[in-house]
Write a protein that holds these residues in place. Structure first.
Motif, PDB file in Angstrom:
ATOM      1  N   GLN B   5       0.846  -1.190   0.000  1.00 19.89           N
ATOM      2  CA  GLN B   5       0.000   0.000   0.000  1.00 19.89           C
ATOM      3  C   GLN B   5       0.882   1.242   0.000  1.00 19.89           C
ATOM      4  N   LEU B   9       1.042   4.354  -2.598  1.00 19.01           N
ATOM      5  CA  LEU B   9       0.843   5.760  -2.287  1.00 19.01           C
ATOM      6  C   LEU B   9       2.026   6.600  -2.712  1.00 19.01           C
ATOM      7  N   CYS B 435      -8.054  12.404   6.887  1.00 19.24           N
ATOM      8  CA  CYS B 435      -6.780  12.046   6.243  1.00 19.24           C
ATOM      9  C   CYS B 435      -5.989  13.297   5.881  1.00 19.24           C
ATOM     10  N   ASN B 444      -4.755  10.485  -2.448  1.00 22.67           N
ATOM     11  CA  ASN B 444      -4.246   9.368  -1.654  1.00 22.67           C
ATOM     12  C   ASN B 444      -5.218   8.937  -0.576  1.00 22.67           C
ATOM     13  N   LEU B 448      -6.643   5.268  -0.101  1.00 19.04           N
ATOM     14  CA  LEU B 448      -6.531   4.586   1.196  1.00 19.04           C
ATOM     15  C   LEU B 448      -7.903   4.059   1.639  1.00 19.04           C
ATOM     16  N   ILE B 449      -8.894   4.911   1.539  1.00 16.11           N
ATOM     17  CA  ILE B 449     -10.237   4.555   2.018  1.00 16.11           C
ATOM     18  C   ILE B 449     -10.824   3.425   1.162  1.00 16.11           C
ATOM     19  N   GLY B 452      -9.094   0.206   1.798  1.00 16.26           N
ATOM     20  CA  GLY B 452      -9.545  -0.324   3.081  1.00 16.26           C
ATOM     21  C   GLY B 452     -10.887  -1.022   2.920  1.00 16.26           C
ATOM     22  N   TYR B 453     -11.742  -0.381   2.183  1.00 19.50           N
ATOM     23  CA  TYR B 453     -13.084  -0.910   1.933  1.00 19.50           C
ATOM     24  C   TYR B 453     -13.018  -2.248   1.192  1.00 19.50           C
TER      25      TYR B 453
END
Ligand SMILES: Nc1ncnc2c1ncn2[C@@H]1O[C@H](COP(=O)(O)OP(=O)(O)O)[C@@H](O)[C@H]1O
Lengths: 249, 482
Positions: B5, B9, B435, B444, B448-449, B452-453
């Motif tokens: 991850q 990023l 964030c 980003n 990230l979200i 995560g989902y």
């Protein structure tokens, strides 16, 4: 470090902050108190750059730069930290991953390489101990299923990780029992240095027994109506907010 | 996952489709249009045995009696089959080729796509069959795999070299009468991959097929057949990209999987066909039939898909759980951004006793995207003690997109335990601001979200591809917030 001059802030055309003036110098701790709805959280969010709050007048300089022109992420990278009153949940994103991303963004901004895995782990361990977060918590998703107290501890943990120049803690004490309050306050105190500053927003004076402020300001109806030393907090505790209200009607 | 991850990023991404280039290569194409002669021509070009031509012709005749399915929650413009080229092949000798026999331009193309065909350059542990337009360009690590009796080659070669296996298995999971696009595929399919894992063999590397459309106005109709014999294991991965063009292009594939006794097959797809531009112009129509059968007892088939590309996706990787104690799994992330449409999901057909199935679907809609999840859990009388767990989550970004769910359950055996959970969420401004406040910019933060989902699904992908998939998710949603 921070100079706020005649700051006016509106939301949906409704003016909430009506001319705030405040100066915070390195090494200082300021407390902002006031009854609910007076605009304390609005001030914190506006300083952090939440765009639903419209700045209609005034200026804010942070480390001699125009804060209001910076994006929220640049404000953060320059050292402004907001401890949220209601930290949000980010499902599926572990705290470890979240913090690593944040730290590397800060480092990139300063022209540094990403943090090494071992340095990161060391930092994590050190700061976790500072606020008494357990590993089982840091391996979980950001704030997901955390109790109110755990969320607040997590905010202070993040603050410790990012080592901000100016930390604004928005009602960090609300919803905390006395033990959690003490831990959070200890965390903040341990992070105090003479080259950083803290603004503590609170409704009650009990937090200020643990985090001793140099200045106390009372915000009422969008204006700072009284500023004094720490004794003001005690006076408020004793008399409540009514006399402030009466004086300013 | 965490490291990867991070890499994601740190990548500076441009928000454009990175694989939209066209390779300038001498390509043999046949005239546009479809009729019996075209079917015969394709078969002849491939030097196929008579039985294959018969199969194709039967399929073609059947297809002519069929109508385009209209039940999906999709708006599909009319397709003129007389305007499509059904066979386009980069000119090269008939395979299998050694590396220096492959046109350097083709090698460069796959290099650019991140799929180097030189074995020493490849990700260790991944064997690749590279397919461009209608033919397989090169299959790597064939010899290494052959040492264990594993057959991994292009479908064309398999038909010539292993006609007995093909006769035995082709069309047994997806018959040529199955559906409109499967019939079309059965008539005109040109290439794809074939894989056979012998009894008791655990395939030592990931097998993968990379599909590339290059030529204009052509359709790609590939066919993949995977047979895992008793007590064997294989993990298989499929990737795909296409140039950016204003015209829509049709991709109608069929994938068949057979898992015999105690066999396990993992099939993962990272689908990144050109999705069309911001205004919905161009893009691939991805109409695909994928089905596996857990034929032997205790066998397992697991589908994982990350669907970010294509203008329209119509696809339901399914499992027929024929054996007792069999397991079927479906893990899916589907993104629709701009004007993309997707109608995707799965069918779990429980025939065997104690069969289990899990369905996890994560839909993400942004822009004007329309995202439908469609599933069928069917439990036959014969199937005692069946368990199914279905979870379908939808995430909406913005207010012009749509998410729809169509879960069907048909139970004929009352001992079945079927669980279904569904959620719909929005990516929150407050999540993004949180964030931002930690120094993470909006692009980003969205990455990230979203990652995560989708984590539960991404975790199912082989490591190397999980990284790729995470990047893709972020890129495909760039510009959709803020
Ligand atoms: N997101 C919002 N939308 C509309 N009004 C808001 C919003 N946030 C705060 N306000 C209003 O601004 C005023 C000040 O609120 P706030 O800053 O939360 O005060 P405090 O933190 O002192 O309790 C209140 O009248 C509140 O209703």
């Amino acid at each position: 470090m921070l100079q706020i001059k005649d700051l006016h802030v509106s939301i949906d055309g409704k003016e909430i902050l009506k001319g705030i003036n405040l100066e915070v110098k390195a090494g200082e701790v300021h407390a902002i108190m006031g009854p609910n709805g007076s605009g304390k959280s609005t001030l914190a969010a506006a300083l952090a750059g939440r765009d639903i709050f419209e700045i209609t007048n005034g200026s804010v300089s942070f480390l001699s730069e125009n804060l209001l022109e910076m994006s929220p992420e640049d404000r953060a990278r320059k050292g402004l930290f907001l401890g949220f009153q209601y930290p949000v949940e980010i499902p599926g994103v572990s705290i470890v991953n979240f913090m690593k991303t944040a730290i590397n963004e800060h480092r990139k901004f300063k022209g540094l390489d990403p943090i090494s895995a071992s340095d990161f782990l060391k930092l994590m361990r050190e700061k976790k101990d500072l606020v008494g977060l357990t590993s089982s918590l840091t391996n979980r998703s950001v704030n997901e299923g955390f109790s109110g107290g755990e969320k607040k501890k997590n905010e202070i943990f993040q603050m410790a990780m990012l080592q901000p120049t100016l930390a604004i803690l928005d009602e960090t004490d609300s919803g905390l029992d006395i033990d959690a309050l003490r831990i959070v306050a200890q965390g903040v105190n341990k992070l105090r240095r003479n080259d950083n500053a803290t603004i503590v927003i609170t409704h009650y004076q009990r937090l200020l027994e643990h985090i001793v402020p140099d200045f106390v300001h009372v915000l009422y109806k969008g204006k700072i109506v009284k500023s004094s030393g720490r004794e003001l907090a005690l006076e408020l505790e004793e008399k409540g907010y009514d006399w402030i209200k009466e004086d300013n009607e | 996952m965490e490291e990867s991850q991070d890499n994601l990023l740190n990548e500076v991404t441009g928000g454009v489709y990175k694989y939209g280039f066209i390779t300038d290569i001498d390509t043999e194409i046949i005239p546009k249009g479809l009729n019996e002669d075209v079917v015969r021509l394709i078969s002849a070009k491939k030097n196929e045995p008579e039985f294959m031509l018969e199969f194709r012709l039967k399929a073609y005749r059947h297809w002519q009696t069929m109508k385009m399915p209209e039940w999906a929650h999709l708006t599909i413009p009319e397709i003129n089959y007389q305007d499509i080229i059904f066979y386009a092949a980069p000119k090269q000798k008939a395979g299998p080729l050694s590396l220096d026999e492959v046109d350097p331009e083709l090698l460069r193309t796959f290099d650019k796509l991140g799929i180097p065909l030189e074995e020493q350059k490849l990700l260790s542990g991944v064997a690749v069959d590279a397919v461009m337009d209608s033919i397989s360009v090169k299959t790597t690590f064939r010899e290494t795999l052959a040492e264990q009796g594993i057959i991994f080659c292009s479908m064309s070669e398999a038909i010539r070299e292993y006609p007995e296996l093909i006769k035995k298995y082709l069309g047994t999971v997806v018959p040529y009468t199955d559906n409109y696009f499967a019939s079309l595929n059965s008539a005109v399919f040109s290439d794809g991959s074939f894989c056979y894992i012998p009894k008791g063999v655990r395939c030592p590397m990931e097998l993968s097929t990379y599909f590339r459309i290059n030529a204009a106005n052509t359709g790609q109709f590939e066919r993949t057949l995977l047979v895992a014999d008793d007590d064997s294991y294989v993990s298989y991965l499929e990737g795909c990209t296409a140039p950016m063009r204003d015209e829509n292009q049709l991709h109608a594939a069929v994938v068949e999987i057979l898992a015999l006794e105690n066999a396990e097959v993992k099939y993962s797809t990272v689908q990144n066909w050109y999705p069309g531009d911001k205004n919905g112009k161009g893009g691939i129509y991805n109409f695909v039939t994928k089905r596996g059968i857990c034929k032997g007892d205790n066998s397992k088939i697991s589908w994982t898909q990350v669907e970010t590309g294509s203008a329209i996706t119509w696809k339901y990787p399914s499992c027929i759980l024929r054996g007792n104690n069999t397991t079927g799994e479906f893990y899916s992330v589907a993104v629709t951004n701009n004007y993309q449409q997707a109608d995707t999901g799965t069918k779990m057909i429980h025939i065997g006793k104690n069969s289990r199935s899990t369905i996890i679907s994560k839909g993400i809609s942004a822009g004007h995207g329309q995202n439908s999840f469609r599933s069928l859990v069917k439990v036959l009388k014969s199937a005692g003690n069946v368990r199914n767990f279905t979870q379908c989550d939808s995430m909406l970004m913005g207010d012009k997109c749509g998410a729809h769910t169509f879960p069907y359950i048909e139970v004929e055996n009352q001992s079945a335990v079927i669980e279904h959970e569904a959620t719909t969420s929005k990516i929150g401004e407050d999540q993004i601001f949180y964030c931002n406040q930690r120094g993470i910019d909006t692009e980003n933060a969205v990455g990230l979200i979203i990652n995560g989902y989708a984590r539960e699904v991404l975790n199912k992908l082989p490591m190397e591809f999980a990284v790729e998939a995470q990047k893709l998710l972020q890129i495909s949603l760039e510009g959709s917030v803020g």
